[in-house]
Design a protein around this motif. Sequence first.
Motif, short mmCIF file in Angstrom:
data_model
loop_
_atom_site.label_atom_id
_atom_site.label_comp_id
_atom_site.label_asym_id
_atom_site.label_seq_id
_atom_site.Cartn_x
_atom_site.Cartn_y
_atom_site.Cartn_z
N THR A 1 18.41 30.07 65.54
CA THR A 1 17.00 30.48 65.63
C THR A 1 16.04 29.31 65.86
OG1 THR A 1 17.53 32.28 64.08
CG2 THR A 1 15.21 31.87 64.54
N MET B 1 13.93 28.22 69.43
CA MET B 1 12.47 28.28 69.37
C MET B 1 11.84 26.95 69.79
SD MET B 1 11.91 30.46 65.84
CE MET B 1 10.11 30.39 65.93
N ASN C 1 9.70 25.92 73.17
CA ASN C 1 8.37 25.32 73.05
C ASN C 1 8.26 24.07 73.92
OD1 ASN C 1 5.73 25.07 71.59
ND2 ASN C 1 6.68 23.20 70.82
N PHE D 1 11.18 36.71 68.55
CA PHE D 1 10.55 35.53 69.14
C PHE D 1 10.45 35.69 70.66
CE2 PHE D 1 11.40 31.40 71.23
CZ PHE D 1 10.24 30.73 70.90
#
Length: 248
Positions: A111, A115, A119, A162
Amino acid sequence: MRHGILLTGASRGLGAALARTLATKDSDLVCIARQSDETLTLPEGARLAWVQADLADSALLELVAERALAALGTGPFATLTLINNAGTVAPIAPCGHYPQSGVEHALALNTLAPMLLCNAFLAWAAGRGAQVRILNISSGAAASAIAGWSVYGASKAALDHFSRCVAAEQASLQDGARVVSLYPGVIDTAMQGEIRAADIGHFPSRARFDALKADGALSTPEAVAQRIADFLDSPAFGSEPVADIRKL
């Protein structure tokens, strides 16, 4: 123009098959893995770079992202693609029986790493004039409650949501990235071996996975990689933020 691809977990299983399938004479492929795959050969004209790193080490993720993006080069690129493939199914155990370190490792790899790489990738890709795509390899366990997979399922469910949120953000931008969290189905990889080796007392569904192997019902990494490659290049990619390759 070139096609830039950043791929995690590329040294074995589905990741290795994706590397071989997606690499073309016009591609710049950067693979992130704990170890490089010296057997990986690419077509003439393709460019390959390895960034060796443990993506579960969150303290190093910023540096790993910087190194990987620098290795992609400056283009110009027609497409830029990030594939978050690295992951772990461990710990396979019911709540009350797994170690804290195992939970932390799984959440960091399944996870947090995707993420933070998303980004960094979106910030880097902005304004480069390329079609930007993000593919997060998830699991049907994200949508089904499976005893013994509470950590794995939760980590993938978080990745799915997400992806939904990032897709909604990008949809409001001109030439925003297309984002998909994908269920690749059940693949004959080392992860499946780990599942079949699990304590059946901790993982009651193990018999189902034993049967899939015995019946020859597991997909090969190469077949799934080709389906993913076709999906990436199709107009349908990004139309839904969470998708199942078996239903496409």
